[in-house]
Design a protein around this motif. Structure first.
Motif, mmCIF file in Angstrom:
data_model
loop_
_atom_site.group_PDB
_atom_site.id
_atom_site.type_symbol
_atom_site.label_atom_id
_atom_site.label_comp_id
_atom_site.label_asym_id
_atom_site.label_seq_id
_atom_site.Cartn_x
_atom_site.Cartn_y
_atom_site.Cartn_z
ATOM 1 N N ILE A 175 39.574 37.733 52.738
ATOM 2 C CA ILE A 175 39.217 37.762 51.326
ATOM 3 C C ILE A 175 39.815 38.986 50.644
ATOM 4 O O ILE A 175 40.339 38.914 49.523
ATOM 5 C CB ILE A 175 37.678 37.755 51.160
ATOM 6 C CG1 ILE A 175 37.106 36.372 51.491
ATOM 7 C CG2 ILE A 175 37.269 38.185 49.758
ATOM 8 C CD1 ILE A 175 37.474 35.282 50.501
ATOM 9 N N ALA A 176 39.776 40.129 51.326
ATOM 10 C CA ALA A 176 40.270 41.378 50.750
ATOM 11 C C ALA A 176 41.755 41.591 51.002
ATOM 12 O O ALA A 176 42.336 42.545 50.483
ATOM 13 C CB ALA A 176 39.477 42.557 51.310
ATOM 14 N N ALA A 216 33.469 43.877 43.965
ATOM 15 C CA ALA A 216 33.204 42.507 44.418
ATOM 16 C C ALA A 216 31.731 42.137 44.317
ATOM 17 O O ALA A 216 30.843 42.982 44.457
ATOM 18 C CB ALA A 216 33.670 42.337 45.863
ATOM 19 N N SER A 255 42.618 32.021 46.221
ATOM 20 C CA SER A 255 42.698 32.636 44.893
ATOM 21 C C SER A 255 41.440 32.364 44.076
ATOM 22 O O SER A 255 40.990 33.230 43.310
ATOM 23 C CB SER A 255 43.928 32.113 44.147
ATOM 24 O OG SER A 255 43.894 30.701 44.027
ATOM 25 N N TRP A 263 38.379 31.861 45.373
ATOM 26 C CA TRP A 263 37.343 32.720 45.958
ATOM 27 C C TRP A 263 37.430 34.129 45.368
ATOM 28 O O TRP A 263 36.423 34.722 44.965
ATOM 29 C CB TRP A 263 37.510 32.789 47.473
ATOM 30 C CG TRP A 263 36.801 31.739 48.271
ATOM 31 C CD1 TRP A 263 37.363 30.712 48.983
ATOM 32 C CD2 TRP A 263 35.382 31.631 48.471
ATOM 33 N NE1 TRP A 263 36.388 29.967 49.598
ATOM 34 C CE2 TRP A 263 35.161 30.512 49.308
ATOM 35 C CE3 TRP A 263 34.285 32.368 48.021
ATOM 36 C CZ2 TRP A 263 33.893 30.116 49.706
ATOM 37 C CZ3 TRP A 263 33.011 31.981 48.415
ATOM 38 C CH2 TRP A 263 32.820 30.860 49.240
ATOM 39 N N ARG A 264 38.644 34.671 45.334
ATOM 40 C CA ARG A 264 38.829 36.040 44.834
ATOM 41 C C ARG A 264 38.487 36.141 43.359
ATOM 42 O O ARG A 264 37.911 37.150 42.921
ATOM 43 C CB ARG A 264 40.270 36.482 45.096
ATOM 44 C CG ARG A 264 40.559 36.717 46.569
ATOM 45 C CD ARG A 264 42.033 36.913 46.843
ATOM 46 N NE ARG A 264 42.271 37.321 48.223
ATOM 47 C CZ ARG A 264 43.470 37.362 48.794
ATOM 48 N NH1 ARG A 264 44.546 37.016 48.091
ATOM 49 N NH2 ARG A 264 43.597 37.751 50.054
ATOM 50 N N SER A 304 40.330 39.613 41.806
ATOM 51 C CA SER A 304 41.713 39.150 41.692
ATOM 52 C C SER A 304 42.653 40.247 41.206
ATOM 53 O O SER A 304 43.759 40.418 41.728
ATOM 54 C CB SER A 304 41.794 37.942 40.756
ATOM 55 O OG SER A 304 41.203 36.813 41.349
ATOM 56 N N ILE A 309 43.240 42.819 43.937
ATOM 57 C CA ILE A 309 44.101 42.265 44.975
ATOM 58 C C ILE A 309 45.554 42.286 44.528
ATOM 59 O O ILE A 309 46.471 42.551 45.319
ATOM 60 C CB ILE A 309 43.681 40.824 45.332
ATOM 61 C CG1 ILE A 309 42.287 40.800 45.962
ATOM 62 C CG2 ILE A 309 44.694 40.176 46.265
ATOM 63 C CD1 ILE A 309 42.201 41.438 47.319
ATOM 64 N N SER A 329 48.419 33.463 47.653
ATOM 65 C CA SER A 329 47.693 33.743 46.414
ATOM 66 C C SER A 329 48.676 33.982 45.269
ATOM 67 O O SER A 329 49.801 34.443 45.485
ATOM 68 C CB SER A 329 46.799 34.974 46.599
ATOM 69 O OG SER A 329 45.831 34.719 47.578
#
Length: 422
Positions: free
Chosen positions: A166-167, A235, A252, A254-255, A261, A264, A277
């Motif tokens: 995720i990160a 987050a 993408s 999820w983020r 986003s 990231i 992504s």
């Protein structure tokens, strides 16, 4: 434990034997061995010494997994860890998972990799397989730990690598340092905070040595920790997420839902294997200098440098939607005064080791499409070349699916890393 401390104390040189300055890890060992808190219960002293030995070892070698897990396991029984668990249990979004003891379906890595490209499941499965990773071992908890606390600890440990994906954090020294920052900020975890301290002490000690080429290219641990802390602060609670219900959801999305986003898009880390992504709001307008160019054959995951370690290239995107790219091998020459008067073999070599094209471009959810209007290879003219992009600060990574090229008779996928020109 005392014999272990004695062995480590014996390794500390006496002043007359070695006049070099003792390391910080030596001071930690000596401090714990001198019984600095005589009024503490024996169990607390034992825990302090255990943590000190782990911390001292990790200050010297942050990649020591045995002492990493021992430090984490030792920290779980502390009052600070209990306070962190109590805080988590008071979060309404996490409280629901605890009450349900939620645990969804975890498909095999093969099934995860078969999910749609760019989905959480696909990227997670590809990431785990590419690194040769297995699930982390369950935490070691005492018999007195309540069942809801046990669930929390196991859930955190089991989803650790999902948090990495995720990160966008790799399994490297800097990647784990960033993950410790993320965990510390999200969970207030004492073990993660201690691991950060070991990372930073190691960074200070390392800075005294002469940097190597590898050190120059490595992400600074301080930058990594700061990035992880920023992610954790920005987050939504990662522990509250039901990842298992969204394996096929685009990473993408999820983020975006977690509110990270934009962070990231400015990540100091390159994208993980399988991560497709989008470029998000980061602009690609400007001129870029080629830093590296590699290819991968369809039957291999090995990245092979193209045209040497330092190929030449410039890529330009204009604000009005036009692009151009020129790439070539460095150090080329001919026996003739110029390419036009070179023999056929030399001209063919020059063609195989250079490329250029131009046209218009449009941004997409995955990156950019180059609408080719002119190209060294006439078969590209009039085609749309799809590129997957990721920007991190002043670096732009562009990858392709398998395409025809001048470097191989078979289609290959490319990865080009570009740096923004001033």
């Amino acid at each position: 434990m005392s014999s272990g401390i004695s062995a480590r104390r014996a390794a500390v040189p006496a002043p007359h034997a070695d006049r070099s300055e003792p390391s910080i890890s030596h001071f930690i060992i000596v401090f714990a061995s001198l019984d600095p808190f005589p009024t503490l219960p024996a169990t607390s002293k034992h825990l302090l010494k255990r943590l000190a030995v782990d911390l001292a070892t990790l200050c010297s070698n942050p990649e020591d997994l045995e002492h990493t897990f021992d430090l984490l396991n030792a920290s779980y029984g502390t009052e600070v860890a209990q306070a962190a668990r109590n805080r988590l249990k008071q979060d309404p979004s996490i409280e629901a998972l605890i009450a349900e003891q939620y645990w969804g379906d975890w498909p095999s890595l093969a099934d995860l990799q078969a999910m749609p490209a760019g989905s959480l499941g696909h990227v997670y499965g590809t990431f785990m397989a590419s690194q040769g990773l297995n699930q982390l071992p369950n935490p070691q908890l005492g018999d007195s730990v309540p069942s809801e606390d046990t669930y929390l600890q196991q859930r955190i440990r089991h989803t650790h690598d999902v948090w990495h994906v995720i990160a966008g954090l790799p399994i490297t020294l800097a990647g784990e340092a960033a993950a410790n920052g993320l965990t510390t900020e999200q969970l207030r975890w004492p073990g993660s905070a201690l691991l950060i301290s070991a990372d930073l002490i190691h960074r200070v000690s390392e800075s005294q040595a002469s940097p190597t080429k590898e050190d120059d290219q490595r992400i600074d641990l301080g930058v990594a920790v700061a990035y992880g802390l920023s992610l954790g602060a920005k987050a939504q609670p990662l522990l509250a997420q039901r990842w298992e219900e969204g394996w096929e959801r685009p990473l993408s999305e999820w983020r975006e839902a977690l509110g990270i986003s934009e962070l990231i898009a400015r990540s100091p880390f390159p994208p993980l294997t399988g991560d497709r992504s989008p470029l998000a709001s980061a602009s690609i307008v400007g001129s870029w200098s080629l830093q590296s160019l590699t290819i991968r054959h369809a039957d291999s995951a090995e990245a092979i440098p193209v045209w040497g370690e330092h190929p030449l290239g410039q890529l330009t995107y204009t604000a009005d939607g036009r692009m151009s790219a020129v790439l070539c091998k460095a150090g080329q020459s001919t026996h003739a005064a110029g390419a036009g008067s070179a023999d056929v073999a030399e001209q063919a070599a020059l063609f195989r080791h250079s490329y250029g094209y131009a046209g218009r471009y449009t941004l997409t959810t995955e990156g950019v499409i180059h609408h080719v209007e002119v190209a060294a290879d006439p078969s590209w003219i009039g085609t749309d070349q799809h590129r997957i992009t990721h920007r991190a600060d002043d670096c732009l990574t562009i990858t392709t699916t398998a395409i025809a090229s001048v470097v191989s008779p078979d289609p290959v996928s490319y990865e080009a890393i570009w740096r923004k020109l001033p």
